[in-house]
Design a protein around this motif. Structure first.
Motif, PDB file in Angstrom:
ATOM      1  N   ALA A 249      -3.172  -1.712 -12.990  1.00  0.00           N
ATOM      2  CA  ALA A 249      -4.485  -2.090 -12.458  1.00  0.00           C
ATOM      3  C   ALA A 249      -5.381  -0.893 -12.179  1.00  0.00           C
ATOM      4  O   ALA A 249      -5.001   0.021 -11.445  1.00  0.00           O
ATOM      5  CB  ALA A 249      -4.302  -2.886 -11.165  1.00  0.00           C
ATOM      6  N   HIS A 250      -6.575  -0.932 -12.772  1.00  0.00           N
ATOM      7  CA  HIS A 250      -7.620   0.036 -12.427  1.00  0.00           C
ATOM      8  C   HIS A 250      -8.091  -0.290 -11.012  1.00  0.00           C
ATOM      9  O   HIS A 250      -8.518  -1.416 -10.745  1.00  0.00           O
ATOM     10  CB  HIS A 250      -8.761  -0.118 -13.446  1.00  0.00           C
ATOM     11  N   CYS A 251      -7.978   0.669 -10.108  1.00  0.00           N
ATOM     12  CA  CYS A 251      -8.401   0.453  -8.723  1.00  0.00           C
ATOM     13  C   CYS A 251      -9.181   1.661  -8.246  1.00  0.00           C
ATOM     14  O   CYS A 251      -8.652   2.773  -8.222  1.00  0.00           O
ATOM     15  CB  CYS A 251      -7.196   0.301  -7.787  1.00  0.00           C
ATOM     16  N   VAL A 252     -10.415   1.433  -7.852  1.00  0.00           N
ATOM     17  CA  VAL A 252     -11.186   2.516  -7.239  1.00  0.00           C
ATOM     18  C   VAL A 252     -11.097   2.394  -5.716  1.00  0.00           C
ATOM     19  O   VAL A 252     -10.830   3.352  -5.019  1.00  0.00           O
ATOM     20  CB  VAL A 252     -12.650   2.518  -7.728  1.00  0.00           C
ATOM     21  N   THR A 253     -11.277   1.180  -5.204  1.00  0.00           N
ATOM     22  CA  THR A 253     -11.238   1.014  -3.743  1.00  0.00           C
ATOM     23  C   THR A 253      -9.809   0.828  -3.253  1.00  0.00           C
ATOM     24  O   THR A 253      -8.928   0.398  -4.004  1.00  0.00           O
ATOM     25  CB  THR A 253     -12.057  -0.221  -3.296  1.00  0.00           C
ATOM     26  N   ASN A 254      -9.622   1.128  -1.985  1.00  0.00           N
ATOM     27  CA  ASN A 254      -8.308   0.919  -1.371  1.00  0.00           C
ATOM     28  C   ASN A 254      -7.987  -0.572  -1.295  1.00  0.00           C
ATOM     29  O   ASN A 254      -6.852  -0.988  -1.531  1.00  0.00           O
ATOM     30  CB  ASN A 254      -8.300   1.541   0.027  1.00  0.00           C
ATOM     31  N   PHE A 272      -8.427   6.384  -6.454  1.00  0.00           N
ATOM     32  CA  PHE A 272      -9.143   7.533  -5.867  1.00  0.00           C
ATOM     33  C   PHE A 272      -9.202   7.481  -4.343  1.00  0.00           C
ATOM     34  O   PHE A 272      -9.252   8.501  -3.687  1.00  0.00           O
ATOM     35  CB  PHE A 272     -10.579   7.607  -6.401  1.00  0.00           C
ATOM     36  N   ASN A 273      -9.224   6.252  -3.801  1.00  0.00           N
ATOM     37  CA  ASN A 273      -9.447   6.131  -2.351  1.00  0.00           C
ATOM     38  C   ASN A 273      -8.287   5.480  -1.604  1.00  0.00           C
ATOM     39  O   ASN A 273      -8.488   4.744  -0.643  1.00  0.00           O
ATOM     40  CB  ASN A 273     -10.734   5.323  -2.121  1.00  0.00           C
ATOM     41  N   LEU A 274      -7.087   5.760  -2.055  1.00  0.00           N
ATOM     42  CA  LEU A 274      -5.924   5.113  -1.441  1.00  0.00           C
ATOM     43  C   LEU A 274      -5.655   5.651  -0.041  1.00  0.00           C
ATOM     44  O   LEU A 274      -5.598   6.862   0.171  1.00  0.00           O
ATOM     45  CB  LEU A 274      -4.683   5.328  -2.303  1.00  0.00           C
ATOM     46  N   ALA A 275      -5.469   4.733   0.912  1.00  0.00           N
ATOM     47  CA  ALA A 275      -5.087   5.131   2.270  1.00  0.00           C
ATOM     48  C   ALA A 275      -3.607   5.508   2.262  1.00  0.00           C
ATOM     49  O   ALA A 275      -2.858   5.088   1.369  1.00  0.00           O
ATOM     50  CB  ALA A 275      -5.311   3.964   3.220  1.00  0.00           C
ATOM     51  N   GLU A 276      -3.219   6.289   3.247  1.00  0.00           N
ATOM     52  CA  GLU A 276      -1.822   6.710   3.301  1.00  0.00           C
ATOM     53  C   GLU A 276      -0.887   5.493   3.407  1.00  0.00           C
ATOM     54  O   GLU A 276       0.172   5.447   2.782  1.00  0.00           O
ATOM     55  CB  GLU A 276      -1.608   7.661   4.484  1.00  0.00           C
TER      56      GLU A 276
END
Ligand SMILES: [Zn+2]
Length: 434
Positions: A249-254, A272-276
């Motif tokens: 899956a293409h994912c930009v947002t968390n 790009f914007n994955l939370a820990e």
């Protein structure tokens, strides 16, 4: 009658001789260092026996039979052919072009024939960089990636082994933002728009019917605001898995990554914007991450071509720092990292070269040389369920073998870019050793 019996007998004998001849046709590679991608170690002085397209055995130099054909790579480090897990060989734009505008232009003014011919040249360039397999993840028209894969597999043209996704499954509009309602049908030439949970199932069936190797989805479509729902993605994953196909899956947002993980996808692209906490979840659920980044060198070149002024390049450093932190957090949390470039911008070099830049980024971001190699070979192959065939030099695997000159551990960037030898399926494409 009598004559034809003799003729048949002669043909039969020559056929037998041919078979025996083929069985005896061994080629040997003497490797100064051999990278064992499974155990992540370099071993010294190994002999690789190759027959046709396959590796037969790994042994010691002493076991080389007399008068056998030998490729002498004793001065080099021998690696499995590299794998780029995120490519778009049927798409290219200039650095100063807008993605959506360029896509519309390409879909209306570039014929499929021209697109495939251009794509085949881009694909071929990977081979010369030692990248013998690629996962091509959409933006490839209506199954042009599948056609290119088949042409390469049947030997019509030279190129890397392609694992093709077909059109990306996405919510309304795909990634081509700003298209007027009356022209929305153009999106269907590049994306498979999912309209409902039931339609999601049909989309996977259509892809299976067209012989794709895996399923690629866009969990979000940013800057287009539409996104796939968890239920739609669940339906995609369930259907794909029933056919033994993986879903990435293409994912930009968390949030879209969280949705995709909840739906059971196998991998996340970009992130790009994955939370820990999301990274921790990925590690727990064994969802792999393909961090698609570029080196400082690449970003500077890109920025210049895109028309940025020298004085406004600070964002590159900030961006790089953010991405380095993201990568080190991923490593710390134990997420499986798979190398992928996602390069589709023409930076005045071959596509193979610009894609290989991902390795420099991983190094700049703090990954160790052998770990980078492992992510680009064995781990990538495991995520494709192909570790018996590619990404690992061992008996019964395909003979996808490359050699580099230099000290791979202590001078990684120069060495990995110093390609001396490339073999795919037992056929040599590059040999600079003579
Ligand atoms: Zn991509």
């Amino acid at each position: 009658m009598y004559k034809s019996v003799i003729l048949f007998a002669l043909l039969f004998i020559s056929f037998q001789v041919k078979i025996i001849g083929q069985q005896k046709e061994n080629t040997y590679i003497k490797a100064g260092f051999l990278y064992d991608s499974k155990s992540n170690k370099l071993v010294k002085n190994k002999l690789i026996q190759i027959q046709g397209t396959k590796i037969i055995s790994i042994g010691e130099f002493e076991s080389l039979p007399l008068n056998s054909p030998v490729i002498d790579l004793t001065q080099y480090t021998v690696l499995p052919g590299l794998i780029d897990a995120h490519t778009h060989v049927l798409f290219s734009q200039d650095a100063n072009e807008d993605f959506a505008k360029h896509s519309v232009h390409s879909l209306t003014m570039e014929s499929d024939a021209l697109r495939v011919l251009r794509g085949s040249k881009r694909a071929q360039s990977y081979l010369y960089e030692g990248i013998t397999s690629i996962k091509d993840l959409g933006n490839s028209g209506l199954y042009l990636d599948v056609a290119l894969r088949d042409a390469i597999n049947e030997g019509t043209i030279d190129g890397p082994r392609i694992f093709a996704s077909g059109p990306i499954l996405s919510a309304q509009g795909g990634q081509i933002y700003g298209v007027l309602p009356e022209h929305q049908s153009i999106i269907d030439l590049e994306y498979r728009t999912i309209k409902s949970v039931e339609d999601a199932k049909s989309a996977v069936n259509e892809h299976v019917n067209q012989n794709v190797d895996l399923i690629k989805i866009c969990a979000d479509n940013l800057p287009n605001k539409t996104f796939l729902t968890v239920e739609e993605m669940k339906s995609i994953v369930k259907t794909a898995h029933s056919y033994n196909l993986t879903v990435t899956a293409h994912c930009v947002t968390n949030q879209s990554a969280l949705n995709a993980i909840e739906a059971g996808v196998d991998g996340i692209e970009h992130g790009f914007n994955l939370a820990e906490s999301t990274l921790v979840k990925m590690a727990e659920k064994e969802v792999f991450l393909v961090p698609t980044e570029n080196s400082k060198w690449y970003m500077n070149r890109y920025a210049k071509l895109a028309g940025y002024d020298e004085s406004e390049l600070d964002w590159i450093n900030n961006y790089m720092t953010k991405m380095e932190q993201r990568l080190s957090k991923s490593i710390k949390t134990g997420v499986t990292l798979v190398s992928g470039s996602d390069n589709y911008t023409d930076i005045n070099t071959t596509r193979g070269k610009s894609s290989k830049d991902m390795l420099t980024y991983y190094f700049e971001a703090g990954m160790k040389p052998l770990d980078i190699l492992r992510s680009s070979t064995y781990i990538s192959a495991v995520q494709l369920n192909k570790e018996n065939n590619i990404g690992y030099i061992h008996p019964k695997a395909n003979a996808d073998i490359i050699a580099v000159k230099g000290d791979i551990k202590n001078d990684f960037i120069n060495t990995i870019n110093n390609i001396m030898f490339v073999m795919k399926d037992g056929k040599t494409y590059v040999n600079k050793t003579n």
